[in-house]
Design a protein around this motif. Structure first.
Motif, mmCIF file in Angstrom:
data_model
loop_
_atom_site.group_PDB
_atom_site.id
_atom_site.type_symbol
_atom_site.label_atom_id
_atom_site.label_comp_id
_atom_site.label_asym_id
_atom_site.label_seq_id
_atom_site.Cartn_x
_atom_site.Cartn_y
_atom_site.Cartn_z
ATOM 1 N N ASN A 1 -15.359 -3.333 -1.266
ATOM 2 C CA ASN A 1 -14.794 -4.657 -1.529
ATOM 3 C C ASN A 1 -13.474 -4.895 -0.798
ATOM 4 O O ASN A 1 -12.929 -5.999 -0.855
ATOM 5 C CB ASN A 1 -14.576 -4.843 -3.042
ATOM 6 N N TRP A 2 -12.949 -3.872 -0.130
ATOM 7 C CA TRP A 2 -11.721 -4.053 0.648
ATOM 8 C C TRP A 2 -12.071 -4.827 1.914
ATOM 9 O O TRP A 2 -13.060 -4.532 2.590
ATOM 10 C CB TRP A 2 -11.115 -2.699 1.013
ATOM 11 N N GLY A 3 -11.260 -5.808 2.246
ATOM 12 C CA GLY A 3 -11.497 -6.604 3.448
ATOM 13 C C GLY A 3 -11.209 -5.819 4.716
ATOM 14 O O GLY A 3 -10.676 -4.702 4.678
ATOM 15 N N PRO A 4 -11.548 -6.395 5.875
ATOM 16 C CA PRO A 4 -11.374 -5.689 7.158
ATOM 17 C C PRO A 4 -9.941 -5.242 7.411
ATOM 18 O O PRO A 4 -9.714 -4.151 7.947
ATOM 19 C CB PRO A 4 -11.825 -6.729 8.190
ATOM 20 N N THR A 5 -8.957 -6.070 7.014
ATOM 21 C CA THR A 5 -7.557 -5.710 7.292
ATOM 22 C C THR A 5 -7.155 -4.437 6.553
ATOM 23 O O THR A 5 -6.593 -3.506 7.142
ATOM 24 C CB THR A 5 -6.611 -6.862 6.896
ATOM 25 N N MET A 6 -7.461 -4.376 5.252
ATOM 26 C CA MET A 6 -7.066 -3.212 4.477
ATOM 27 C C MET A 6 -7.984 -2.017 4.740
ATOM 28 O O MET A 6 -7.578 -0.862 4.604
ATOM 29 C CB MET A 6 -7.016 -3.542 2.989
ATOM 30 N N GLN A 7 -9.229 -2.281 5.141
ATOM 31 C CA GLN A 7 -10.059 -1.162 5.610
ATOM 32 C C GLN A 7 -9.440 -0.566 6.872
ATOM 33 O O GLN A 7 -9.514 0.647 7.101
ATOM 34 C CB GLN A 7 -11.495 -1.620 5.881
ATOM 35 N N GLY A 8 -8.819 -1.424 7.674
ATOM 36 C CA GLY A 8 -8.112 -0.933 8.852
ATOM 37 C C GLY A 8 -6.961 -0.017 8.475
ATOM 38 O O GLY A 8 -6.702 0.983 9.158
ATOM 39 N N LEU B 1 -6.910 1.884 5.843
ATOM 40 C CA LEU B 1 -7.552 3.143 5.438
ATOM 41 C C LEU B 1 -7.980 3.946 6.662
ATOM 42 O O LEU B 1 -7.921 5.179 6.665
ATOM 43 C CB LEU B 1 -8.758 2.862 4.537
ATOM 44 N N MET B 2 -8.412 3.230 7.707
ATOM 45 C CA MET B 2 -8.769 3.922 8.954
ATOM 46 C C MET B 2 -7.549 4.594 9.557
ATOM 47 O O MET B 2 -7.635 5.727 10.054
ATOM 48 C CB MET B 2 -9.382 2.929 9.950
ATOM 49 N N GLN B 3 -6.406 3.919 9.520
ATOM 50 C CA GLN B 3 -5.168 4.542 10.007
ATOM 51 C C GLN B 3 -4.873 5.821 9.233
ATOM 52 O O GLN B 3 -4.515 6.851 9.812
ATOM 53 C CB GLN B 3 -3.987 3.571 9.823
ATOM 54 N N LEU B 4 -5.019 5.736 7.922
ATOM 55 C CA LEU B 4 -4.722 6.893 7.066
ATOM 56 C C LEU B 4 -5.637 8.068 7.408
ATOM 57 O O LEU B 4 -5.190 9.215 7.524
ATOM 58 C CB LEU B 4 -4.883 6.483 5.601
ATOM 59 N N THR B 5 -6.937 7.784 7.599
ATOM 60 C CA THR B 5 -7.899 8.861 7.810
ATOM 61 C C THR B 5 -7.950 9.344 9.255
ATOM 62 O O THR B 5 -8.247 10.514 9.514
ATOM 63 C CB THR B 5 -9.310 8.406 7.384
ATOM 64 N N THR C 1 3.990 0.021 8.762
ATOM 65 C CA THR C 1 4.651 -0.816 7.763
ATOM 66 C C THR C 1 5.735 -1.647 8.434
ATOM 67 O O THR C 1 6.018 -1.489 9.629
ATOM 68 C CB THR C 1 5.296 0.046 6.656
ATOM 69 N N GLY C 2 6.369 -2.525 7.662
ATOM 70 C CA GLY C 2 7.434 -3.347 8.201
ATOM 71 C C GLY C 2 8.630 -2.540 8.663
ATOM 72 O O GLY C 2 9.425 -3.004 9.484
ATOM 73 N N SER C 3 8.756 -1.294 8.151
ATOM 74 C CA SER C 3 9.869 -0.417 8.538
ATOM 75 C C SER C 3 9.466 0.596 9.598
ATOM 76 O O SER C 3 10.232 1.506 9.917
ATOM 77 C CB SER C 3 10.397 0.319 7.304
ATOM 78 N N GLY C 4 8.235 0.442 10.138
ATOM 79 C CA GLY C 4 7.750 1.383 11.133
ATOM 80 C C GLY C 4 6.639 2.268 10.580
ATOM 81 O O GLY C 4 6.273 2.168 9.407
ATOM 82 N N PRO C 5 6.084 3.161 11.406
ATOM 83 C CA PRO C 5 4.998 4.027 10.959
ATOM 84 C C PRO C 5 5.487 5.075 9.947
ATOM 85 O O PRO C 5 6.587 5.611 10.076
ATOM 86 C CB PRO C 5 4.512 4.692 12.248
ATOM 87 N N PHE D 1 0.837 -1.196 0.000
ATOM 88 C CA PHE D 1 0.000 0.000 0.000
ATOM 89 C C PHE D 1 0.876 1.251 0.000
ATOM 90 O O PHE D 1 0.615 2.222 -0.730
ATOM 91 C CB PHE D 1 -0.919 -0.023 1.220
ATOM 92 N N LEU D 2 1.939 1.229 0.798
ATOM 93 C CA LEU D 2 2.836 2.378 0.856
ATOM 94 C C LEU D 2 3.493 2.633 -0.507
ATOM 95 O O LEU D 2 3.655 3.788 -0.916
ATOM 96 C CB LEU D 2 3.905 2.149 1.919
ATOM 97 N N ASP D 3 3.850 1.578 -1.213
ATOM 98 C CA ASP D 3 4.436 1.738 -2.549
ATOM 99 C C ASP D 3 3.462 2.459 -3.485
ATOM 100 O O ASP D 3 3.857 3.321 -4.273
ATOM 101 C CB ASP D 3 4.799 0.371 -3.140
ATOM 102 N N VAL D 4 2.183 2.099 -3.372
ATOM 103 C CA VAL D 4 1.160 2.733 -4.207
ATOM 104 C C VAL D 4 1.017 4.215 -3.863
ATOM 105 O O VAL D 4 0.804 5.063 -4.735
ATOM 106 C CB VAL D 4 -0.187 2.000 -4.030
ATOM 107 N N LEU D 5 1.149 4.528 -2.566
ATOM 108 C CA LEU D 5 0.938 5.900 -2.101
ATOM 109 C C LEU D 5 2.116 6.834 -2.368
ATOM 110 O O LEU D 5 1.988 8.058 -2.188
ATOM 111 C CB LEU D 5 0.651 5.895 -0.594
ATOM 112 N N ALA D 6 3.235 6.286 -2.814
ATOM 113 C CA ALA D 6 4.456 7.090 -2.978
ATOM 114 C C ALA D 6 4.235 8.407 -3.742
ATOM 115 O O ALA D 6 4.726 9.457 -3.317
ATOM 116 C CB ALA D 6 5.545 6.251 -3.652
ATOM 117 N N PRO D 7 3.482 8.423 -4.850
ATOM 118 C CA PRO D 7 3.335 9.672 -5.605
ATOM 119 C C PRO D 7 2.542 10.761 -4.873
ATOM 120 O O PRO D 7 2.591 11.934 -5.269
ATOM 121 C CB PRO D 7 2.603 9.241 -6.885
#
Length: 315
Positions: A114-121, A123-127, A134-138, A94-100
């Motif tokens: 259609n996003w499952g609970p994990t990825m909706q989560g 999006l909740m973090q983002l909003t 991420t694996g490298s930290g927040p 997801f972070l790779d997609v958000l780079a731009p």
């Protein structure tokens, strides 16, 4: 080229032309006046205050012009835009997609329900927090504005749904609006059609700008190659009947008619037609609106006498 009399010098594959069918500005975007006004006010307010655009949930169906409108918002705000039609595998992807857009921009998520609970989560973090674990930290994603589109907001996690402070709702397009959309696309393509032909095409577009676009593209291609551009010729070229039913609609009716008592559940229809449920729901929207299919409680969907008559007419 020889068959259609197209000169070789008229083709330059190394310099693709911009898509002239798209509306070039807000003023050229036809329909959805109320949603457009709300978005314009929110956008202008954010620009005047030097603030990030509010997270937005667009309530609209497939082919209704959502992506086009979001692209116009990005252009008006001078911000980059990332469009996602399916969820990434995990937060790192997801972070790779958000780079731009990490330094400021828009993320448009179509069919967000259609996003499952994990990825909706995620999006909740983002909003909510403006960070993404991420694996490298927040990672700070506070400058990203999320714009989601859905036909089923109840499938969103409640905390995520509540984070959308702007919720414009799209309404069905009138035949006149679809006709204006078609006329604008054709004008920008340099194609002229009689008002009567445009009216027939608009009626067949079934209040859907995406179908209007397909018809405009067909009219352009037929005109450029010197083929007939009557309404009948254009509709036949794309496989759409004058009443707006496509091959997929008719295939749906034919398969449903072969089921016991003309009834079937969603999974059965998905298997028979080899289509995802999202596309089936869109087909059913048109068919039920025309009275060709109805819902029979626990038995699922059922073909009506009108539906049987329609496929008999085709055969």
């Amino acid at each position: 080229r020889e068959r259609f009399g197209i000169p070789a010098e008229g083709l330059n594959p190394t310099e693709p032309a911009a898509d002239v069918l798209d509306p070039p500005s807000w003023d050229h975007y036809i329909g959805q006046a109320r949603a457009k006004l709300e978005l314009q006010i929110r956008l202008q307010s954010a620009i005047e205050r030097g603030a990030r655009l509010p997270h937005t949930l667009v309530l609209a169906g497939p082919g209704s012009g959502k992506t086009t409108l979001v692209s116009l918002i990005a252009a008006e705000a001078g911000l980059p835009l990332v469009v996602l039609n399916r969820p990434p595998k995990n937060n790192d992807a997801f972070l790779d997609v958000l780079a731009p857009v990490l330094r400021g921009g828009l993320l448009f998520v179509d069919e967000i329900h259609n996003w499952g609970p994990t990825m909706q989560g995620a999006l909740m973090q983002l909003t909510e927090d403006g960070v993404l674990d991420t694996g490298s930290g927040p990672v700070n994603v506070s400058k990203v504005t999320l714009i989601g589109a859905t036909t089923d907001p109840q499938k969103l996690l409640r905390p995520l749904r509540d984070r959308f402070t702007c919720r414009p709702e799209f309404v069905p397009y009138s035949v006149e609006e679809i006709g204006d959309i078609l006329e604008g696309m054709l004008e920008r393509s340099g194609v002229e059609l009689d008002a009567g032909v445009i009216g027939e095409l608009a009626a067949a577009a079934d209040d859907n700008p995406r179908m209007a676009r397909h018809l405009a593209e067909a009219a352009r291609d037929l005109a450029v190659t010197g083929m007939p551009t009557t309404a009948a010729a254009i509709l036949a070229f794309v496989g759409v009947a004058p009443d707006g039913l496509t091959r997929d609609h008719l295939g749906y009716l034919e398969k449903l008619a072969t089921c016991k008592h003309g009834q079937a559940g969603l999974k059965t229809m998905a298997t028979l037609l080899q289509l995802p449920t999202g596309e089936l729901h869109e087909l059913e929207r048109s068919l039920t609106a025309r009275g060709l299919v109805c819902y029979a409680g626990s038995a699922g969907r059922q073909i009506t006498p009108g539906g049987r008559a329609r496929i008999s007419k085709t055969t």
